[in-house]
Design an enzyme around this catalytic site. Sequence first.
Site, mmCIF file in Angstrom:
data_model
loop_
_atom_site.group_PDB
_atom_site.id
_atom_site.type_symbol
_atom_site.label_atom_id
_atom_site.label_comp_id
_atom_site.label_asym_id
_atom_site.label_seq_id
_atom_site.Cartn_x
_atom_site.Cartn_y
_atom_site.Cartn_z
ATOM 1 N N GLU A 154 11.590 98.099 102.307
ATOM 2 C CA GLU A 154 12.683 98.676 103.101
ATOM 3 C C GLU A 154 13.785 99.227 102.165
ATOM 4 O OE1 GLU A 154 14.018 95.954 106.251
ATOM 5 O OE2 GLU A 154 16.074 96.463 105.692
ATOM 6 N N LYS A 183 7.496 88.728 104.183
ATOM 7 C CA LYS A 183 8.784 89.247 104.684
ATOM 8 C C LYS A 183 9.659 89.737 103.538
ATOM 9 C CE LYS A 183 12.198 90.436 107.190
ATOM 10 N NZ LYS A 183 13.387 89.747 107.553
ATOM 11 N N HIS A 229 8.339 93.023 102.533
ATOM 12 C CA HIS A 229 8.731 93.982 103.579
ATOM 13 C C HIS A 229 10.147 94.474 103.299
ATOM 14 C CE1 HIS A 229 11.136 94.747 107.201
ATOM 15 N NE2 HIS A 229 10.052 95.259 107.748
ATOM 16 N N ASN A 230 11.050 93.549 103.007
ATOM 17 C CA ASN A 230 12.439 93.945 102.770
ATOM 18 C C ASN A 230 12.582 94.746 101.483
ATOM 19 O OD1 ASN A 230 12.812 92.377 105.024
ATOM 20 N ND2 ASN A 230 14.663 91.390 104.269
ATOM 21 N N SER A 256 11.162 90.345 111.565
ATOM 22 C CA SER A 256 11.875 91.597 111.292
ATOM 23 C C SER A 256 12.096 92.379 112.576
ATOM 24 C CB SER A 256 11.095 92.467 110.311
ATOM 25 O OG SER A 256 11.807 93.688 110.121
HETATM 26 P P1 NDP Z 1 23.976 84.083 112.410
HETATM 27 O O1 NDP Z 1 24.995 83.959 111.340
HETATM 28 O O2 NDP Z 1 24.249 84.969 113.572
HETATM 29 O O3 NDP Z 1 23.645 82.621 112.967
HETATM 30 C C1 NDP Z 1 23.436 81.543 112.108
HETATM 31 C C2 NDP Z 1 23.021 80.342 112.912
HETATM 32 O O4 NDP Z 1 22.743 79.287 111.993
HETATM 33 C C3 NDP Z 1 24.094 79.829 113.855
HETATM 34 O O5 NDP Z 1 23.499 79.434 115.060
HETATM 35 C C4 NDP Z 1 24.657 78.642 113.094
HETATM 36 O O6 NDP Z 1 25.211 77.660 113.923
HETATM 37 C C5 NDP Z 1 23.399 78.115 112.461
HETATM 38 N N1 NDP Z 1 23.703 77.200 111.352
HETATM 39 C C6 NDP Z 1 24.250 77.507 110.165
HETATM 40 N N2 NDP Z 1 24.350 76.402 109.401
HETATM 41 C C7 NDP Z 1 23.835 75.368 110.120
HETATM 42 C C8 NDP Z 1 23.645 73.997 109.874
HETATM 43 N N3 NDP Z 1 23.990 73.447 108.705
HETATM 44 N N4 NDP Z 1 23.088 73.240 110.849
HETATM 45 C C9 NDP Z 1 22.730 73.801 112.029
HETATM 46 N N5 NDP Z 1 22.875 75.101 112.320
HETATM 47 C C10 NDP Z 1 23.412 75.880 111.371
HETATM 48 O O7 NDP Z 1 22.620 84.494 111.658
HETATM 49 P P2 NDP Z 1 21.405 85.387 112.161
HETATM 50 O O8 NDP Z 1 21.012 84.992 113.531
HETATM 51 O O9 NDP Z 1 21.687 86.823 111.877
HETATM 52 O O10 NDP Z 1 20.263 84.970 111.117
HETATM 53 C C11 NDP Z 1 19.511 83.778 111.235
HETATM 54 C C12 NDP Z 1 18.368 83.867 110.229
HETATM 55 O O11 NDP Z 1 17.561 85.000 110.547
HETATM 56 C C13 NDP Z 1 18.838 84.074 108.783
HETATM 57 O O12 NDP Z 1 17.962 83.435 107.912
HETATM 58 C C14 NDP Z 1 18.729 85.572 108.599
HETATM 59 O O13 NDP Z 1 18.598 85.947 107.253
HETATM 60 C C15 NDP Z 1 17.484 85.868 109.407
HETATM 61 N N6 NDP Z 1 17.344 87.242 109.881
HETATM 62 C C16 NDP Z 1 18.417 87.942 110.360
HETATM 63 C C17 NDP Z 1 18.263 89.260 110.790
HETATM 64 C C18 NDP Z 1 19.413 90.034 111.346
HETATM 65 O O14 NDP Z 1 19.237 91.241 111.573
HETATM 66 N N7 NDP Z 1 20.563 89.429 111.606
HETATM 67 C C19 NDP Z 1 16.936 89.916 110.753
HETATM 68 C C20 NDP Z 1 15.871 89.060 110.310
HETATM 69 C C21 NDP Z 1 16.081 87.788 109.876
HETATM 70 P P3 NDP Z 1 26.803 77.544 114.182
HETATM 71 O O15 NDP Z 1 27.090 78.456 115.325
HETATM 72 O O16 NDP Z 1 27.002 76.123 114.475
HETATM 73 O O17 NDP Z 1 27.479 77.979 112.905
#
Ligand code: NDP
Length: 475
Positions: free
Chosen positions: A189, A182, A185-186, A128
């Site tokens: 939130e 987590k 936590h959400n 988080s």
């Molecule tokens: P993004 O959408 O920014 O990034 C997603 C990532 O997942 C990309 O690198 C994408 O790759 C990859 N991906 C998706 N599908 C596949 C696949 N089939 N195989 C390989 N790679 C894949 O997401 P976030 O970084 O925001 O979130 C990532 C995780 O963290 C999620 O579970 C989210 O819920 C969690 N999270 C997010 C927060 C936030 O504030 N954003 C806070 C806390 C947790 P590609 O570029 O190839 O599509």
Amino acid sequence: MSTADLAVVGLGVMGANLARNFHSRGLTVAVYNRNPAVADAFHAEHGDPRLIDCRSYEALAAALKPPRIVVLMVTAGRAVDAVIDELRPRLEPGDVIIDGGNSHWPDTERRHELLAPTGLRFVGMGVSGGEEGALRGPSMMPGGDRESWERLRPLLESAAAVSDGGPCVTWCGHRSAGHAVKMIHNGIEYGDMQLIAETWSLLRNGLGLGPSRLREVFAGWNGGRLGSFLIEITAEIVAAADPQGSAKGTTPLVDAILDVAGQKGTGRWTAIDAIEAGVPLGTITAAVDARALSARLDDRRRAAEIFAEPPAPLAGVSEDDLEAALYAAKLMSYTQGFDLLRTASRERGYETDLAEVARIWKAGCIIRARFLDRVHAAYRRDPSLPLLCLDPGFADELRAALPAWRRVVAAATAAGHPVPALSASLAWFDTMRQARGSAALIQAQRDYFGAHTYRRVDAPDEIVHTEWSELQQLP
Ligand code: NDP
């Protein structure tokens, strides 16, 4: 050469920042992203020999020092399974896969079962703090076996947020505990945000406060027992001027935002989980419902035309009353959230230390708050505390806040201001503090129409059924 201390798969918002965070602590990080253009952009901006550019899962496995540690920061759901499928044949027994995304805990249970026979270790870890937290230090909630935790501990502690209670990371419990923590936590939130939004609306539409006074009120509260990240940002938001539009610079930006709250599902999961576990979660459920209601914009507009009656000013309520009501309701929300966690830990054998959970939420995460110090102390004093609000210190505060809380809910209801979470919290509290409520009538009804039986107060071990229609009626 295998030089990387750990790997990050997924260079999206969170993964890129978490990789940079680990790198900034002196670690060598192997990174991989499915779409090579995203990896190109990452290395163009942050390229460094200690950020190893891997263009395949083979290259990633080869870059890592064994036993390997791979952190997945990919979209929750099928993507996690897809990446695990790719990694499985390329890793060896003893290697650790950490799923750092917002996975639903039953998926984490399933993945544990799947990986157990392979000898690969699996750690479901909530993270988080959003984008900024991932980069500068998030709160991290890993679950899994203790041995993996001991191995990961120095790496995770180096990257976590730090409060006066130490690094905001701890072992949350066995198997899916990290993702359950987590999720809750959400859920909390959601409760915090809804309670703050209701209070803001009362200050503004009920007491008629303008932007600068609103900012002062929230900033003042932030210096007291409500001090928290969410109150702090609210103080900024309420007086921020709209940089666009016809009234540019003269009206609050928040007024230009469509009144529809988004949600990604973790609040809903918390509510569903609570219903399934039989844990009453009134405040958080009210917050999830309020977001769902906000999304019914067309229906709300129609209803507003039919039942046009703007809320009246709040009578007999002060700013201090609102502070007390918000604090008391917040305490209910945390009481419910920790109750759900305690129940989940008991039923699923997590062995979660609730005091430690409160400690790691003190910095880095969205619900970070001064009040968590007291939550930590309450569970340290009494780890078997059945409900947080029964801690003697919190009970005293609740008693003191109660008259103001009642005044706020009563006045808001009388004047037509919706306060679903403030009132659900009060209803939860009033129901909980009644040793005898209204359930006896429900038992009688059930026995009347369905012979479901009941137990008598004077013989609680006996199961009784009554032919109700044959009973004499009292005069
Ligand atoms: P993004 O959408 O920014 O990034 C997603 C990532 O997942 C990309 O690198 C994408 O790759 C990859 N991906 C998706 N599908 C596949 C696949 N089939 N195989 C390989 N790679 C894949 O997401 P976030 O970084 O925001 O979130 C990532 C995780 O963290 C999620 O579970 C989210 O819920 C969690 N999270 C997010 C927060 C936030 O504030 N954003 C806070 C806390 C947790 P590609 O570029 O190839 O599509």
